[in-house]
Design an enzyme around this catalytic site. Structure first.
Site: not given
Ligand code: NOJ
Length: 521
Positions: A202, A259
């Site tokens: 956001d 990751e």
């Protein structure tokens, strides 16, 4: 042709506005148990990625975009177990899950801000942005908020102002404080460890502010009585948004995301400062995909449509996300004239969006051809807007009509948090599923056709030469995407096989407001 490299490269996304998607607990408010039961609809439709709007503990001043605890589910929406069940089911159905992270600001009820309010010496004070009240009674700078009005609220106890680009109940975090970065690393990992596939970020464009909080250059008159976007556009947003340091934050987030093979999808809201937007998204090592909002701010006009695509495509070399509808704007069916006319135009725009390089998103109910709901002034709940039926964001946020009957399959409750806003049986998923010509089936077919065109993923967009006037036409390799934006039928500008058409033209003729996908040759 290079193969698709990342899982989002040829995907279609779908925004779930949780409060209005499906209510499983009978309180008239959407929630995770309700969502769980409706995920099959999205898989059937052909959606690859869902983005779920904020569900965190919140006082709901901005309906969840005011977060009081980033790792707790608001009880209105269920429990962490309910959340886990949704993620697991979505994955079973072959869909990825993005959650909405709200890092620009917290709720004023967040523990950090409650501590910060205790005074300038509190260890959490510097999580937020404070300035002494100027002696002359003015505000610390001239910034206007996204909801209109000034961005500073006085904390009388300390005599200092705090900054908020949205409501006073949404104080902005200080992203120049390393403690904030550390805290968000942990928040991201908390959700990634629970299995989410990424984040919609956001207000990604505004997290970092100018270190000196300098005033913005004013380019037009502005006062608080003006429409909020007119107030916003009266300034050059040099110091409040798109600061270069934000790239460093997203690089750090990117390393975490990688990751987990997760996607960072930014709400990179700006339509002007193209070089700065480019820096945020196109390197691929910060935000992976940034939304471009031009398609929400244009009329049904060929020139405007071409410009809304061309501006980002020529300035941002990679990583664009596209949407024509969201929980923040009137639905495109309404914007383009309403009723069947608006529906036809909105669908044709969707056909074009499905052909643009990048990641297209549908907003819940778009597949049903919904107009904005009509909300009487006394039922309005959005903190933005006034009594004018067209102002504010409630109209696009009304509950999804799943089935005919009381509660429309959305809820068992006698009333809903926002009214349905005038839905008919023909708007419902159930009725449309039984009708092969329905908006729902046409959207499903569109998604299926696009899915079969994986070859376009690595092809650049080329405008089809010599096409102007009311036609919008481009190609990606051998596949052309064409829309007739005019009132008269016209001929397709390319020869080939029509793979999909949005209206009732036939052969090489495109009806008024019709779009088509064509395999050239
Ligand atoms: C963008 C969100 O989409 C909108 O709904 C919200 O009000 C603001 N950000 C503030 O978080």
């Amino acid at each position: 042709m290079e193969p698709v490299q990342r899982w989002w490269e040829h995907a279609v996304g779908y925004e779930i506005y949780i409060r209005s998607f499906a209510d499983g607990t009978g309180d008239g408010i959407g929630d995770f148990p309700g969502m769980l039961d409706r995920l099959e609809h999205l898989a059937w439709l052909g959606v690859d990625i869902i983005w779920v709007t904020p569900f965190y503990a919140s006082p709901m001043r901005d309906w969840g975009y005011d977060v009081a605890d980033y790792t707790a589910i608001d009880p209105t929406y269920g429990s962490l177990d309910d959340f886990d069940a949704v993620v697991a089911r979505a994955h079973e159905l072959g869909m990825r899950v993005l959650i909405d992270i709200v890092p620009n600001h917290t709720s004023d009820q967040h523990q950090w801000f409650r501590e910060a309010l205790k005074g300038p010496d509190n260890p959490y004070r510097d999580h937020y942005i404070w300035r002494d009240a100027p002696a002359d009674g003015s505000l610390p700078n001239n910034w206007v908020g996204y909801f209109g009005g000034p961005t500073w609220t006085l904390d009388e106890a300390s005599g200092q102002y705090y900054l908020h680009l949205f409501l006073p109940e949404q104080p902005d975090l200080n992203w120049r404080n390393p403690a904030v970065l550390d805290a968000f690393d942990d928040i991201l990992r908390f959700w990634l460890d629970r299995g989410v596939d990424g984040f919609r970020v956001d207000v990604a464009q505004a997290m970092v502010k100018d270190a000196e909080l300098r005033s913005n250059p004013q380019i037009a008159p502005s006062d608080e009585s003006m429409f909020r976007w007119d107030q916003w556009n009266a300034f050059e947003h040099r110091h409040d948004i798109l600061q270069p340091e934000s790239v460093d934050i997203f690089r750090r987030w990117n390393r975490i995301a990688e990751e987990y093979d997760a996607l960072l999808l930014g709400e990179t809201y700006d339509l002007v400062q193209m070089d700065k937007l480019d820096r945020l998204v196109s390197g691929g090592d910060a935000i992976h995909v940034g939304f471009w909002f031009g398609a929400m701010h244009m009329e049904w006009n060929a020139e405007q449509i071409r410009a809304a695509f061309d501006l980002p495509l020529t300035n941002i070399s990679a990583g664009l996300g596209w949407a024509q509808d969201s929980h923040d704007e009137h639905r495109s069916v309404t914007r383009f004239g309403g009723g069947d006319l608006g529906r036809q135009r909105a669908l044709s725009l969707t056909v074009l969006l499905m052909g643009l390089p990048g990641l297209p998103f549908l907003y819940q109910g778009q597949e049903l051809g919904l107009e904005s709901g009509v909300i009487p002034p006394e039922a309005k709940l959005d903190p933005v807007g006034d009594d004018d039926p067209n102002s504010g964001r409630d109209g696009t946020r009304t509950p999804i009509p799943w089935e005919p009957g009381p509660g429309m399959g959305f809820t068992d409750a006698a009333s809903t948090w926002l009214p349905f806003g005038g839905r008919t049986d023909a708007d419902t998923v159930l009725v449309q599923r039984e009708l092969p010509s329905s908006s729902l089936h046409v959207h499903r077919e569109l998604l299926a056709v696009r899915k079969g065109l994986g070859e376009i993923a690595t092809e650049p967009l080329k405008w089809i030469a010599d096409v102007a006037g009311d036609l919008v036409a481009f190609r990606r390799g051998a596949i052309a995407f064409v829309a007739n934006v005019g009132d008269e039928p016209t001929e397709l500008p390319v020869d080939g096989t029509v793979l999909f058409r949005s209206g009732d033209g036939s052969g090489a003729t495109l009806a008024a407001d019709e779009a088509a996908i064509v395999r050239i040759g």
